[in-house]
Design a protein around this motif. Sequence first.
Motif, PDB file in Angstrom:
ATOM      1  N   PRO A 167       2.992 -49.378  33.871  1.00 16.90           N
ATOM      2  CA  PRO A 167       3.886 -49.874  34.773  1.00 16.90           C
ATOM      3  C   PRO A 167       3.163 -50.832  35.850  1.00 16.90           C
ATOM      4  CG  PRO A 167       4.366 -47.777  34.453  1.00 16.90           C
ATOM      5  CD  PRO A 167       3.115 -47.843  33.776  1.00 16.90           C
ATOM      6  N   LYS A 168       1.971 -50.555  36.067  1.00 19.90           N
ATOM      7  CA  LYS A 168       1.097 -51.370  36.750  1.00 19.90           C
ATOM      8  C   LYS A 168       0.349 -52.411  36.215  1.00 19.90           C
ATOM      9  CE  LYS A 168       0.074 -47.309  39.820  1.00 19.90           C
ATOM     10  NZ  LYS A 168      -1.106 -46.396  40.554  1.00 19.90           N
ATOM     11  N   GLY A 169       0.566 -52.719  35.019  1.00 15.64           N
ATOM     12  CA  GLY A 169      -0.260 -53.808  34.199  1.00 15.64           C
ATOM     13  C   GLY A 169      -0.966 -53.453  33.170  1.00 15.64           C
ATOM     14  N   MET A 170      -1.862 -54.535  32.841  1.00 15.03           N
ATOM     15  CA  MET A 170      -2.705 -54.148  31.944  1.00 15.03           C
ATOM     16  C   MET A 170      -3.968 -53.645  32.065  1.00 15.03           C
ATOM     17  SD  MET A 170      -1.222 -55.474  28.874  1.00 15.03           S
ATOM     18  CE  MET A 170      -2.554 -56.081  27.836  1.00 15.03           C
ATOM     19  N   LEU A 171      -4.250 -52.103  31.967  1.00 14.31           N
ATOM     20  CA  LEU A 171      -5.283 -51.631  32.382  1.00 14.31           C
ATOM     21  C   LEU A 171      -6.428 -51.626  31.413  1.00 14.31           C
ATOM     22  CD1 LEU A 171      -3.886 -48.823  34.677  1.00 14.31           C
ATOM     23  CD2 LEU A 171      -4.540 -51.224  35.266  1.00 14.31           C
ATOM     24  N   PRO A 172      -7.629 -52.024  31.450  1.00 11.53           N
ATOM     25  CA  PRO A 172      -8.704 -51.707  30.417  1.00 11.53           C
ATOM     26  C   PRO A 172      -8.750 -50.417  30.123  1.00 11.53           C
ATOM     27  CG  PRO A 172      -9.489 -53.224  32.203  1.00 11.53           C
ATOM     28  CD  PRO A 172      -8.373 -52.648  32.882  1.00 11.53           C
ATOM     29  N   THR A 173      -8.968 -49.998  28.905  1.00  6.76           N
ATOM     30  CA  THR A 173      -9.328 -48.733  28.174  1.00  6.76           C
ATOM     31  C   THR A 173     -10.793 -48.633  28.689  1.00  6.76           C
ATOM     32  OG1 THR A 173      -9.746 -49.604  26.227  1.00  6.76           O
ATOM     33  CG2 THR A 173      -7.706 -48.909  26.526  1.00  6.76           C
ATOM     34  N   SER A 174     -11.488 -47.373  28.374  1.00  7.45           N
ATOM     35  CA  SER A 174     -12.606 -46.981  28.425  1.00  7.45           C
ATOM     36  C   SER A 174     -13.646 -48.083  27.886  1.00  7.45           C
ATOM     37  CB  SER A 174     -13.103 -45.527  28.399  1.00  7.45           C
ATOM     38  OG  SER A 174     -12.822 -45.104  27.119  1.00  7.45           O
TER      39      SER A 174
END
Length: 301
Positions: A52-59
């Motif tokens: 919901p906060k956007g596209m977050l990079p994975t580890s």
Amino acid sequence: MELYHLRTFVTVAEERHLTRAAERLHVSQPAISAHIKALEEELGLVLFERTPKGMLPTSAGEALLERARQALAAVGAVGLHAQELRGEVIGTVRIGLNTDAGFLRLVELQGELKARHPRLEIEFLGGTTGANLPKLKSGRLDASFVSGALDEAQFDSQVLREEEMAIAAPVALREAIGAGDVATLARQPWIHSSPDRVQHAVMRALFEPHGVEPARSMLANQKDAVLAMVAAGVGLAVTRRQDIERAAEAGAVFAVSLPMTPTPTVSLRFACLRQRAEEPVLRAVRAAVLSVWGDTATGFQ
């Protein structure tokens, strides 16, 4: 592996949003999604998590991000060196603005750049000092007009002029303001500005040492809107004395000196990241800025 896939990957990681990344790269959102999917398939890794906060990079995405930046920088360095060998300045330069075009001499700057470097594409992008500095750090801007002090370890900048600050007041409050001491000023209604504006910093420097908080009638950042509100009697505002005196010609506004010693000024600067200062495009832009602002500029720091 395609370079544009890496560029898309880095941009999405910085923006955390597909639409903003598409706007920054001037491509469609479906194209952005396709680039990320192709890169993930080639690497065999999931690079982003949709939240919901956007596209977050994975580890895995975080682990590869700096390597991708280094790869893009290396390719860019080859192109820049080739430009130097040809003696040409080619490309696009994105310049952030923090006030109106007339004050920043944009017409003169655009003309100077086009005369010197006809193949250089110029983009002037509106904003504020507080908004533009993070964009310089992330690469969304190449250079920017900013106001106030800068971290010299991070930024290479030139002071173009010192802007004297004053209080814009409606003529209707002339008698109430009188000599304009701090206590009297604090009792008046004020048009506040956002915390990322230099006007906000000047107001804090004026009132905080006295332990007072001026009444807030409204918030406005755009110079024309601020002066129009002052003229309408909405309240007082801190802004450039030059703008106040120009507005005073219409008879509804007058300038009140800030009761501070010395009289506060704010440095208007042209800045870029120090690590990029010697890039050919930025050297060319800085030279043009020097030419346009040579009557008041004091040199890059």
